[in-house]
Design a protein around this motif. Structure first.
Motif: not given
Length: 330
Positions: A271-297
């Motif tokens: 089992l490998t956990l990761g971030i999954i989102h849709r290709a071609g989907r415009t993410l909210a600018p806050a997503s990049s901050r969320a991703f940084e925090f998730i990676r660090a956690s």
């Protein structure tokens, strides 16, 4: 032809009824019928057979429907991209994760985002990976954190693998089996077994194969809960035992309340956990901050578990938690 006409067409296709579609798109039935006629005139093909006061999609309609969906999707994404550029750190962010990681990640992530983007509106779903994947496909989520296998062959999904889970059997530190070597299922079965979180069919089959259990394996467990706080309390206050990812019991492991048992064979799951989102989907600018925090956690959790394992090995109490290699696909 315009996007409004395409939305009318898709409403009739999806609902199978002119009356139901008219209510959803807020038109009268005659007005909706005229919109469909206008689209047929532009495309120069019949989209519906009109018989017995019912609209039945023609082969042309069935061939066209996915293209129509894509055009509506692209139109929505174009408008959404511009709105996100206007909003900056405002807007909304909808995400999901499994119960095994929500315990250590959900509240800290939301607090981090509230601190760095106080105007952001957030919503979170805690569910199994298959339910989160379904919600993402329905555009109810911007992204989720879960088992990356569910989307690894889907070209419409973007995967960032982050954390290869370690697994084990866990009990309170003073449990009668805590100091025993080569614990078997016979030993484990003498105590209440807790099933925590969500387990898919492949995980259940693997556990059944490893320990000679009959299917469904739920029949072998005394307790079942997806609430990790409850599972932690049961482990700390009873002789119950649970198979789990190490990250799901990170807090009681750090506190020394819970320990891994030396079970043979070891709980060998993939089992490998990761971030999954849709290709071609415009993410909210806050997503990049969320991703940084998730990676660090996840990096911090991996380091903490490694430290705990090293400490236990130094004390001579050493059930090892097997770690899988990360497979990354972006």
């Amino acid at each position: 032809m315009n996007i409004r006409q395409l939305k009318h067409f898709l409403a009739v296709i999806d609902l199978g009824s002119l009356a139901a579609a008219a209510e959803v798109v807020h038109l009268s039935q005659p007005a909706l019928s005229r919109s469909l006629r206008a689209l047929e005139n532009v495309l120069r093909v019949p989209l519906f057979d009109r018989q017995d006061r019912r609209l039945r999609p023609t082969p042309y309609a069935l061939a066209y429907v996915e293209r129509a969906r894509r055009m509506v999707f692209d139109e929505n994404e174009g408008a959404r991209s511009l709105a996100l550029m206007r909003d900056g750190e405002l807007g909304s962010l909808a995400f999901g994760m499994g119960s095994s990681i929500a315990k250590f990640l959900l509240a800290p992530l939301m607090l981090e985002m509230l601190d760095r983007a106080p105007g952001l509106r957030m919503s979170a779903m805690v569910q199994s990976t298959d339910m989160l994947h379904a919600a993402l496909l329905k555009e109810q989520l911007d992204f989720f954190i879960g088992d990356v296998r569910i989307a690894q062959h889907d070209p419409d999904m973007v995967i960032e693998a982050l954390y290869p889970c370690t697994f084990g059997w866990f009990a309170r530190a003073e449990h009668p089996l805590a100091a025993k070597r080569n614990v078997t299922m016979t030993h484990l079965s003498a105590y209440p077994l807790i099933s925590g979180g969500y387990a898919d069919e492949s995980v259940e089959r693997r556990i059944a194969d490893l320990y000679g259990l009959g299917i469904p394996i739920s029949q072998h467990f005394s307790l079942s809960t997806s609430d990790l706080s409850t599972m932690h309390a049961l482990l700390a206050s009873s002789d119950a035992v649970t198979p789990s990812t190490a990250i799901a019991v990170l807090d009681p492991l750090k506190a020394g309340v819970v320990v891994p048992l030396d079970v043979a064979p070891p709980l060998d799951l993939d089992l490998t956990l990761g971030i999954i989102h849709r290709a071609g989907r415009t993410l909210a600018p806050a997503s990049s901050r969320a991703f940084e925090f998730i990676r660090a956690s996840f990096a911090n959790a991996a380091a903490e578990l490694s430290r705990l394992h090293g400490r236990r090995a130094g004390l001579g109490a050493a059930p090892s938690l097997k770690k899988r290699a990360i497979k990354t696909r972006r």
